[in-house]
Design an enzyme around this catalytic site. Sequence first.
Site, PDB file in Angstrom:
ATOM      1  N   LYS A 120       0.818  -1.219   0.000  1.00 20.29           N
ATOM      2  CA  LYS A 120       0.000   0.000   0.000  1.00 20.29           C
ATOM      3  C   LYS A 120       0.843   1.255   0.000  1.00 20.29           C
ATOM      4  CE  LYS A 120      -4.491  -1.518   1.612  1.00 20.29           C
ATOM      5  NZ  LYS A 120      -5.588  -1.339   2.564  1.00 20.29           N
ATOM      6  N   LYS A 202      -6.542 -11.444  -8.420  1.00 14.79           N
ATOM      7  CA  LYS A 202      -7.783 -11.554  -7.663  1.00 14.79           C
ATOM      8  C   LYS A 202      -8.796 -10.514  -8.146  1.00 14.79           C
ATOM      9  CE  LYS A 202      -9.031 -11.045  -2.911  1.00 14.79           C
ATOM     10  NZ  LYS A 202      -8.638 -10.884  -1.515  1.00 14.79           N
ATOM     11  N   LYS A 205     -12.449  -4.718  -6.300  1.00 16.26           N
ATOM     12  CA  LYS A 205     -13.347  -3.598  -6.577  1.00 16.26           C
ATOM     13  C   LYS A 205     -12.580  -2.377  -7.056  1.00 16.26           C
ATOM     14  CE  LYS A 205     -13.607  -3.465  -1.565  1.00 16.26           C
ATOM     15  NZ  LYS A 205     -14.419  -3.938  -0.477  1.00 16.26           N
TER      16      LYS A 205
END
Length: 340
Positions: A120, A202, A205
Amino acid sequence: MEPAKTEEPQKVIFSAIQPSGTITLGNYLGALKNWISLQDEYDCIYALADLHTITVRQDPAAFRRHTLEAYALLLACGIDPKKSLFFIQSHVPTHAQLAWVLDCYTQFGELQRMTQFKDKSAKHPDNINAGLFTYPPLMAADILLYQTDLVPVGVDQKQHLELTRNIAERFNGIYGPTFKLPDAYIPKNGAKIMSLQDPTKKMSKSDENANASIAVLDKPEDIMRKFRRAVTDSEACVRYAEGKDGVNNLMGIYSCVTGKTNAQTEAEFAGKGYGDFKAAVGEAVAEHLRPIRERYADYIRNRDYLEQCWGEGARKAYAISIRTLRKVMKKIGFVPPKPM
Ligand code: TRP
């Protein structure tokens, strides 16, 4: 004298999901469907982890909307507030309180080694805030406050669960038994749903390609279109095999929503092309999600009911979690507060 009857208490399950965007078919088949089925066998506690969400900058109106939508959608998926505790993390102040305490029992080096932190901070180099760094002790607080036995998590969260156990063990080692050590719950039929456009990744969203993921609330025609465009391979044979990531993923999805085995699916589409197969998967998914979409439409219009649910959830969650927090504070040596 007869021995006292001891009723085996149900094991406590805790899990949470971030309301950081649209809930996808991947979230639903990979996690939520499992949450629903655990409700009869366990003492389930589920939360929307909205405190975690602000480690990445959020637009206020969108954040509020995503949280409301996620709450209504999880009810629509089948989380039953009569069976389970279902609340919004920021409504229960003990989470942030215990998180601060656990920060002081977590080492800088441990947090630095977290792969999610590394990923991140690489993705948001302009906002590597302290919350992103101390995200794992907040997650540990979520879990440990409820003396949780089992935590259903995907592989991406396993490292966080291991750290949670380490923090709990360290605390127990200093002060004596305080926290129960939680185990990962690996579901029997855990599904990992991959992107429809890049089946080695994966389904997410936050994918920039709108055709890569299906939202649980997508309209049937959008679902059909996205499946029609799903990436497959050039063999044109519906079979589960190494190297056929796209087809394998579609077969996995089909199996989740129809209950058919891969062998049954192979037989069903023997001699047929991918066009037929993709249309069938799209239709099966759209049908499966239809009742959820319909229930969602009712819940989202009923703000009073939603408020009643999350109010009740927060009240019960507070009552349980404050007991752990008080014990922790007392052991550390804080002067007990007068009730406010
Ligand atoms: N970090 C988790 C995620 O992003 C969400 C989460 C927060 C969680 N607290 C938790 C999951 C406690 C399991 C247990 O997916």
